[in-house]
Design a protein around this motif. Structure first.
Motif, PDB file in Angstrom:
ATOM      1  N   GLN A 185      -8.047   0.720  -1.466  1.00  0.00           N
ATOM      2  CA  GLN A 185      -8.404  -0.566  -1.149  1.00  0.00           C
ATOM      3  C   GLN A 185      -6.779  -1.335  -1.024  1.00  0.00           C
ATOM      4  N   ILE A 186      -6.325  -2.301  -0.641  1.00  0.00           N
ATOM      5  CA  ILE A 186      -5.449  -3.005  -0.234  1.00  0.00           C
ATOM      6  C   ILE A 186      -6.782  -4.693  -1.169  1.00  0.00           C
ATOM      7  N   VAL A 187      -6.443  -5.536  -1.872  1.00  0.00           N
ATOM      8  CA  VAL A 187      -7.198  -6.635  -2.547  1.00  0.00           C
ATOM      9  C   VAL A 187      -6.461  -7.357  -1.722  1.00  0.00           C
ATOM     10  N   GLN A 188      -7.417  -8.099  -1.533  1.00  0.00           N
ATOM     11  CA  GLN A 188      -7.298  -9.419  -0.776  1.00  0.00           C
ATOM     12  C   GLN A 188      -7.878 -11.224  -0.801  1.00  0.00           C
ATOM     13  N   ASP A 189      -7.362 -10.815  -2.614  1.00  0.00           N
ATOM     14  CA  ASP A 189      -8.323 -11.668  -2.513  1.00  0.00           C
ATOM     15  C   ASP A 189      -8.055 -12.065  -4.930  1.00  0.00           C
ATOM     16  N   VAL A 190      -8.246 -12.408  -4.902  1.00  0.00           N
ATOM     17  CA  VAL A 190      -8.316 -12.130  -6.762  1.00  0.00           C
ATOM     18  C   VAL A 190      -9.501 -11.757  -7.429  1.00  0.00           C
ATOM     19  N   LEU A 191      -9.185 -10.754  -7.735  1.00  0.00           N
ATOM     20  CA  LEU A 191     -10.723  -9.722  -8.716  1.00  0.00           C
ATOM     21  C   LEU A 191     -11.057  -9.819 -10.182  1.00  0.00           C
ATOM     22  N   PRO A 192     -11.775  -9.887 -11.271  1.00  0.00           N
ATOM     23  CA  PRO A 192     -11.595  -9.422 -11.685  1.00  0.00           C
ATOM     24  C   PRO A 192     -10.943  -7.536 -12.338  1.00  0.00           C
ATOM     25  N   ALA A 193     -10.682  -8.023 -13.588  1.00  0.00           N
ATOM     26  CA  ALA A 193     -10.327  -6.140 -14.380  1.00  0.00           C
ATOM     27  C   ALA A 193     -11.964  -5.819 -14.072  1.00  0.00           C
ATOM     28  N   ASP A 194     -12.125  -4.284 -12.850  1.00  0.00           N
ATOM     29  CA  ASP A 194     -12.610  -3.539 -13.660  1.00  0.00           C
ATOM     30  C   ASP A 194     -12.348  -2.266 -13.927  1.00  0.00           C
ATOM     31  N   GLY A 195     -12.860  -1.838 -15.208  1.00  0.00           N
ATOM     32  CA  GLY A 195     -12.793  -0.337 -15.712  1.00  0.00           C
ATOM     33  C   GLY A 195     -13.465   0.894 -14.395  1.00  0.00           C
ATOM     34  N   ARG A 196     -13.421   0.905 -13.831  1.00  0.00           N
ATOM     35  CA  ARG A 196     -13.881   1.466 -12.825  1.00  0.00           C
ATOM     36  C   ARG A 196     -12.860   2.082 -11.628  1.00  0.00           C
ATOM     37  N   VAL A 197     -12.103   0.722 -11.508  1.00  0.00           N
ATOM     38  CA  VAL A 197     -10.508   0.780 -10.169  1.00  0.00           C
ATOM     39  C   VAL A 197      -9.399   0.658 -11.038  1.00  0.00           C
ATOM     40  N   ASN A 198      -8.842   1.936 -10.771  1.00  0.00           N
ATOM     41  CA  ASN A 198      -7.322   1.724 -11.459  1.00  0.00           C
ATOM     42  C   ASN A 198      -6.009   1.172 -10.040  1.00  0.00           C
ATOM     43  N   ILE A 199      -5.674  -0.475 -10.690  1.00  0.00           N
ATOM     44  CA  ILE A 199      -3.891   0.025 -10.223  1.00  0.00           C
ATOM     45  C   ILE A 199      -3.588   0.259  -9.827  1.00  0.00           C
ATOM     46  N   ALA A 200      -3.115   1.103  -8.394  1.00  0.00           N
ATOM     47  CA  ALA A 200      -2.244   2.505  -7.780  1.00  0.00           C
ATOM     48  C   ALA A 200      -0.900   2.097  -7.382  1.00  0.00           C
ATOM     49  N   ALA A 201      -0.732   0.365  -6.950  1.00  0.00           N
ATOM     50  CA  ALA A 201       0.439   0.432  -6.381  1.00  0.00           C
ATOM     51  C   ALA A 201       0.339  -1.057  -6.286  1.00  0.00           C
ATOM     52  N   ARG A 202       1.129  -1.311  -5.690  1.00  0.00           N
ATOM     53  CA  ARG A 202       1.433  -3.152  -4.960  1.00  0.00           C
ATOM     54  C   ARG A 202       2.686  -2.909  -3.511  1.00  0.00           C
ATOM     55  N   VAL A 203       1.998  -3.611  -2.432  1.00  0.00           N
ATOM     56  CA  VAL A 203       2.333  -4.171  -1.208  1.00  0.00           C
ATOM     57  C   VAL A 203       3.934  -5.338  -1.738  1.00  0.00           C
ATOM     58  N   LEU A 204       4.483  -4.978  -1.570  1.00  0.00           N
ATOM     59  CA  LEU A 204       6.049  -5.529  -2.017  1.00  0.00           C
ATOM     60  C   LEU A 204       5.542  -7.324  -1.221  1.00  0.00           C
ATOM     61  N   ASP A 205       5.835  -8.408  -2.049  1.00  0.00           N
ATOM     62  CA  ASP A 205       5.637  -9.595  -2.216  1.00  0.00           C
ATOM     63  C   ASP A 205       5.751  -9.954  -0.809  1.00  0.00           C
ATOM     64  N   GLU A 206       6.955 -10.062  -0.425  1.00  0.00           N
ATOM     65  CA  GLU A 206       7.185 -10.675   1.056  1.00  0.00           C
ATOM     66  C   GLU A 206       7.118  -9.847   2.118  1.00  0.00           C
ATOM     67  N   GLU A 207       5.666  -8.501   1.861  1.00  0.00           N
ATOM     68  CA  GLU A 207       5.192  -7.938   2.729  1.00  0.00           C
ATOM     69  C   GLU A 207       3.961  -8.102   2.892  1.00  0.00           C
ATOM     70  N   ILE A 208       2.863  -8.514   2.117  1.00  0.00           N
ATOM     71  CA  ILE A 208       2.051  -8.744   1.434  1.00  0.00           C
ATOM     72  C   ILE A 208       1.202  -9.576   2.941  1.00  0.00           C
ATOM     73  N   PHE A 209       1.350 -10.594   3.541  1.00  0.00           N
ATOM     74  CA  PHE A 209       0.923 -11.428   4.449  1.00  0.00           C
ATOM     75  C   PHE A 209       0.834 -10.407   5.528  1.00  0.00           C
ATOM     76  N   LEU A 210       1.568  -9.359   5.761  1.00  0.00           N
ATOM     77  CA  LEU A 210       1.117  -8.242   7.287  1.00  0.00           C
ATOM     78  C   LEU A 210       0.132  -7.888   6.783  1.00  0.00           C
ATOM     79  N   THR A 211      -0.368  -7.097   5.545  1.00  0.00           N
ATOM     80  CA  THR A 211      -1.490  -7.356   5.425  1.00  0.00           C
ATOM     81  C   THR A 211      -3.604  -7.748   5.633  1.00  0.00           C
ATOM     82  N   GLY A 212      -2.674  -8.853   6.770  1.00  0.00           N
ATOM     83  CA  GLY A 212      -3.754  -9.859   6.389  1.00  0.00           C
ATOM     84  C   GLY A 212      -3.752 -10.165   8.574  1.00  0.00           C
TER      85      GLY A 212
END
Length: 348
Positions: A308-335
């Protein structure tokens, strides 16, 4: 995508540089060449016609579709086979309809109206010979609004007309007189050529042309790599897990049912099954935020492997690993990633 370059005669571009650029672009798979018969800034009018003829001949020899910007006053000078006439100003709807039965033409996508297109239908214009190309905007702050651009494209696509637009060069030799880049979208004026092209592709643009006349080799390669069925997000890989890295190196499809808070990929779980291993949970549980790329670990049962690519602010979840992050200047592109659209990550 059949993308393109721009070549200008009579400005401060050396003719040998121009001809070399044509050959470089051809080797990278470019198919379109935009040029103009409307350059009032030219200081070399005595050599313009000779340079212009050399440009056309070299483009033809390298298999380019030549798009020539003309207006109602000068287009008859270039009414020859093999040129696509990009109709700038002064053409009536009757003239456009008549021309469409004789040759390939391009409408000005930035100013066209639905009423004009309806009239072309009434006049039985040959839409098979009609495409469209947006303006570029040398003056800073005058480029198109993205919402307006998207709406113009929608109107043209509803009539079955393909639409192109311009991206600027940042590191190459920008065109006179302002040297402020030649974008269609104002949002792209200060973007890299690469990001500008990926943004236009995300908006559903059918072909992309570098507006400035001497882009760098890196800029040429970036635009040549754009594919119309896929959006590439530059990102940072945060996980050390080799299975996670392997999964995220693949191509994904956004699910057709759009979730509120995340972009869900279709293929992640299947990729994990193919690899045949498990993904353990991360040691740290931290809040997820816009642009995080996550993968469900073994604690999520049958959802393990979901990307998944996160589009919100979501709580920590032990079942979910944060594996990568889209560059800040390109996050808008996910929209702009639409349902069923392909996407992938380029890690830096």
């Amino acid at each position: 995508m059949k993308n393109g370059i721009s070549i200008y005669a009579g400005l401060d571009y050396d003719i040998e540089e121009n001809l070399s650029l044509i050959e470089q672009a051809a080797a990278l798979g470019f198919k379109k060449l935009f040029t103009s018969a409307l350059i009032p800034e030219s200081e070399n009018t005595e050599t313009f016609q000779d340079d212009f003829a050399d440009i056309l001949a070299t483009a033809v020899a390298n298999g380019f579709e030549i798009i020539l910007d003309v207006n109602a006053e000068n287009f008859s000078q270039y009414d020859v086979d093999g040129l696509t006439l990009r109709l700038d100003d002064g053409f009536t709807v009757e003239q456009v309809a008549e021309l469409s039965h004789k040759r390939k033409i391009q409408l000005n996508a930035s100013t066209i109206t639905e009423e004009f297109l309806d009239k072309l239908l009434e006049l039985e214009a040959n839409f098979k010979n009609i495409s469209a190309l947006h303006n570029f905007y040398p003056h800073p702050c005058t480029g198109l609004d993205t919402y307006f651009f998207d709406n113009q494209n929608r109107i043209l696509h509803d009539f079955g007309i393909s639409v192109g637009a311009f991206v600027p060069s940042q590191d190459g030799k920008r065109r006179l007189p302002l040297r402020a880049g030649l974008p269609t979208l104002e949002d792209c004026r200060n973007f890299s050529t690469d990001l500008s092209a990926r943004f236009l592709a995300a908006l559903g643009t059918d072909f992309i042309i570098i507006g400035d006349g001497q882009p760098t080799q890196d800029e040429l390669q970036a635009v040549a790599a754009i594919q119309d069925d896929e959006i590439v997000f530059r990102a940072r890989l945060l996980s050390n897990d080799l299975t996670v890295a392997e999964i995220l190196s693949r191509k994904f499809t956004r699910r057709a049912d759009v979730a509120k808070s995340v972009i869900r990929a279709v293929e992640g779980r299947q990729y994990l099954k193919e690899i045949g291993v498990t993904i353990p949970p991360d040691d740290l549980e931290i809040e997820r935020t816009f642009g995080d790329v996550t993968i469900d670990n073994e604690n999520f049962g049958r959802y393990a492997g979901e990307v998944q690519i996160v589009q919100d602010v979501l709580p920590a979840d032990g079942r979910v690993n944060i594996a990568a992050r889209v560059l800040d200047e390109e996050i808008f592109l996910t929209g702009y990633l639409k349902p069923r659209r392909k996407f992938s990550f380029k890690f830096i």
